[in-house]
Structures are given as C-alpha cells and as structure tokens.
Design a protein around this motif. Structure first.
Motif, short mmCIF file in Angstrom:
data_model
loop_
_atom_site.label_atom_id
_atom_site.label_comp_id
_atom_site.label_asym_id
_atom_site.label_seq_id
_atom_site.Cartn_x
_atom_site.Cartn_y
_atom_site.Cartn_z
N ASN A 1 0.75 -1.22 0.07
CA ASN A 1 0.08 0.09 -0.03
C ASN A 1 0.84 1.20 0.08
O ASN A 1 2.10 1.21 0.51
CB ASN A 1 -0.83 -0.08 1.19
CG ASN A 1 -1.98 -1.02 1.03
OD1 ASN A 1 -2.64 -0.98 0.38
ND2 ASN A 1 -2.11 -1.90 1.97
N TYR A 2 0.16 2.21 -0.69
CA TYR A 2 1.14 3.53 -0.64
C TYR A 2 0.48 4.40 0.47
O TYR A 2 -0.37 4.20 1.13
CB TYR A 2 0.55 4.40 -1.93
CG TYR A 2 1.25 3.89 -3.32
CD1 TYR A 2 2.52 4.20 -3.45
CD2 TYR A 2 0.34 3.40 -4.18
CE1 TYR A 2 3.20 3.55 -4.73
CE2 TYR A 2 0.90 3.40 -5.71
CZ TYR A 2 2.42 3.40 -5.57
OH TYR A 2 2.91 2.99 -6.80
N TYR A 3 1.72 5.08 1.15
CA TYR A 3 1.54 6.01 2.29
C TYR A 3 2.24 7.25 1.58
O TYR A 3 3.28 7.23 1.18
CB TYR A 3 1.89 5.65 3.36
CG TYR A 3 1.22 4.47 4.13
CD1 TYR A 3 0.22 4.53 5.12
CD2 TYR A 3 1.54 3.11 3.62
CE1 TYR A 3 -0.38 3.48 5.71
CE2 TYR A 3 0.90 1.93 4.23
CZ TYR A 3 -0.08 2.31 5.16
OH TYR A 3 -0.75 1.20 5.67
N GLY A 4 1.76 8.32 2.05
CA GLY A 4 2.31 9.73 1.40
C GLY A 4 1.88 10.99 2.36
O GLY A 4 0.59 10.92 2.86
N THR A 5 2.46 12.02 2.22
CA THR A 5 2.04 13.47 2.75
C THR A 5 1.60 14.40 1.94
O THR A 5 2.38 14.90 0.86
CB THR A 5 3.34 13.87 3.65
OG1 THR A 5 3.88 13.03 4.37
CG2 THR A 5 2.83 15.27 4.40
N PRO A 6 0.28 14.78 1.97
CA PRO A 6 -0.16 15.61 0.73
C PRO A 6 0.22 16.90 1.06
O PRO A 6 0.11 17.46 2.03
CB PRO A 6 -1.88 15.54 1.01
CG PRO A 6 -2.17 14.23 1.85
CD PRO A 6 -0.89 14.07 2.67
N THR A 7 0.85 17.56 -0.07
CA THR A 7 1.53 18.80 -0.14
C THR A 7 0.30 19.98 0.25
O THR A 7 0.62 20.76 1.20
CB THR A 7 2.14 19.24 -1.31
OG1 THR A 7 3.10 18.33 -1.76
CG2 THR A 7 2.77 20.59 -1.16
N ASP A 8 -0.82 19.91 -0.38
CA ASP A 8 -1.98 20.89 -0.11
C ASP A 8 -2.03 20.95 1.37
O ASP A 8 -2.35 22.20 1.82
CB ASP A 8 -3.19 20.65 -0.96
CG ASP A 8 -2.77 20.97 -2.60
OD1 ASP A 8 -2.02 21.50 -2.55
OD2 ASP A 8 -3.60 20.54 -3.30
N PHE A 9 -2.59 19.71 1.97
CA PHE A 9 -2.85 19.70 3.36
C PHE A 9 -2.05 20.65 4.43
O PHE A 9 -2.22 21.38 5.45
CB PHE A 9 -3.07 18.24 3.84
CG PHE A 9 -3.62 18.10 5.35
CD1 PHE A 9 -4.59 18.12 5.82
CD2 PHE A 9 -2.46 18.18 6.23
CE1 PHE A 9 -5.21 18.02 6.99
CE2 PHE A 9 -2.90 17.96 7.67
CZ PHE A 9 -4.22 17.86 7.87
N VAL A 10 -0.77 20.16 4.01
CA VAL A 10 0.37 20.77 4.86
C VAL A 10 0.36 22.45 4.74
O VAL A 10 0.52 23.14 5.75
CB VAL A 10 1.67 20.11 4.44
CG1 VAL A 10 2.98 21.00 5.21
CG2 VAL A 10 1.64 18.76 4.74
N ASN A 11 0.38 22.79 3.28
CA ASN A 11 0.63 24.18 2.90
C ASN A 11 -0.56 25.01 3.71
O ASN A 11 -0.36 25.83 4.05
CB ASN A 11 0.84 24.40 1.34
CG ASN A 11 2.08 23.95 0.78
OD1 ASN A 11 3.14 23.73 1.51
ND2 ASN A 11 2.21 23.65 -0.41
N LYS A 12 -1.97 24.71 3.62
CA LYS A 12 -2.82 25.09 3.94
C LYS A 12 -2.77 25.59 5.54
O LYS A 12 -3.18 26.63 5.96
CB LYS A 12 -4.11 24.41 4.05
CG LYS A 12 -4.71 24.60 2.13
CD LYS A 12 -5.75 23.74 2.23
CE LYS A 12 -6.19 23.87 0.49
NZ LYS A 12 -7.68 22.89 0.41
#
Length: 206
Positions: A79-90
């Motif tokens: 399975n993929y896991y990752g950190t969404p850029t938009d969530f962090v930036n907002k």
C-alpha cells in the motif's frame, strides 16, 4: 510581530525514543497540527476519511505522485502512504506548526522539496535506556529488539543531517525543548522579511 506563517516540523528517531508520546503532547498545545497521510489501504473500523487518513484508490494516489502533490511517499506492504502537500501548506498558511512523524529517509526527502522544514531528531539519553524501553514494552521477541537496536545505531549515524537533537529523558522536558525550538525558528530573520518592508514604509512616513 511575525509573518503569520507556521512551520513544518519533522520529528524522527529510533523506535523506543518516545516519538508518539511526545507528538501526542504537542498536539494538545495550541498552534500545533499533526499532518494526515494519504494511503491506499482500506479503512479500518472507526477510521474516518480526512481524520485518520485520506483514503485513496491506487489510481488516485499515483495521480497525486504524477502531479507532484506529495511531499514524500512510500510503498509499504503493498500500500502507498504519503504526505499531501496541499494539506500541509494550508495549515502553514494559517500559522500552524504542522508535525510530521516520519523516518529519516522520508524526512530528508521532504527537506529536499521543502527546505524551510525544521528537522528534529528525538533520541533517548543512552542506548541502555533505549534497550530498557524496548524490553519494557513486552511486545517483541529478543531477536526483534536486537534488530531495532541495530537499526537505531544506523539512524543515529545520520543525526548530522538534522537541524536539532532533543534528548527525551523526560517527555515534559522534551516537549518544552521542542516548543523553544519552534519559537526560535519563528523569530528567525529569514522567516520575517516582510517586517523589513513594513519598517521601511513606516520610516518613509516620518
């Protein structure tokens, strides 16, 4: 007066260093927000989309990779896991200190994309203490603990790539140390260059 922007705070450290406990304490503080990962695994019972994870199909996740919408990602157990850029930036734009609790490889991957990120390596006061904590969990075999200790040595060998080291001999003290780091980072000149224009404009009116 600061620029009103938050900070991306990355916390890494060996298993048994107390990362989860320290992060939980920081989440209770005003101004801190834990990043939510995206994943392709199926939700478990009581897990809510957008609260525990952003649950995505494989196609959706790979489109995020293609569109460079992830600060970091990895394939773990199919399975993929990752950190969404938009969530962090907002959240950073809303003056939140966003916490990423990730391992070294992911931390350095984020740092290469987001140089303003602040990397903290959380460590126990000694390897003896680390072994004591791992044994005290009573959840793993001696062989597994030995592997974790060897991995810890490899991780500690990379601490020169981090901005700060916090020794977790007391959770309360470690939390205070991290808060001091965040406050100092927020006062750095490079994070407050907007004040230069404000002060210069004011001087012109005198």
């Amino acid at each position: 007066m600061t620029n009103g922007k938050g900070i991306l705070l990355i916390i890494s450290g060996p298993s048994g260093a107390g990362k989860g406990t320290v992060v939980s304490k920081l989440k209770e503080k005003s101004g801190y927000s834990l990043s939510i990962s995206a994943t392709t695994r199926k939700p478990r019972q009581n897990e809510i989309d957008g609260v525990h994870y952003f649950f995505k199909s494989k196609e959706e996740f790979e489109k995020m990779i293609e569109d460079k919408k992830l600060l970091e990602y990895a394939d773990f157990c199919g399975n993929y896991y990752g950190t969404p850029t938009d969530f962090v930036n907002k959240r950073i734009e809303n003056n939140k200190t966003v916490i990423l609790e990730i391992e070294i490889q992911g931390a350095l991957q984020v740092k290469s994309i987001y140089p303003e990120a602040v990397l903290i390596f959380l460590t126990p006061p000694s390897m003896d203490e680390l072994e004591k904590r791992l044994v005290g969990r009573a959840t793993e075999t001696p062989e597994k603990i030995e592997l974790r200790l060897k991995r810890a040595v490899e991780e500690i060998d990379n601490i020169d790539k981090y901005d700060y080291i916090v020794i977790n001999d007391s959770v309360e003290r470690a939390v205070v140390d991290i808060e001091h780091i965040v406050n100092a980072e927020k006062m750095k000149a490079k994070r407050n260059l907007n004040l230069k224009e404000i002060l210069i404009d004011y001087s012109k009116s005198i």
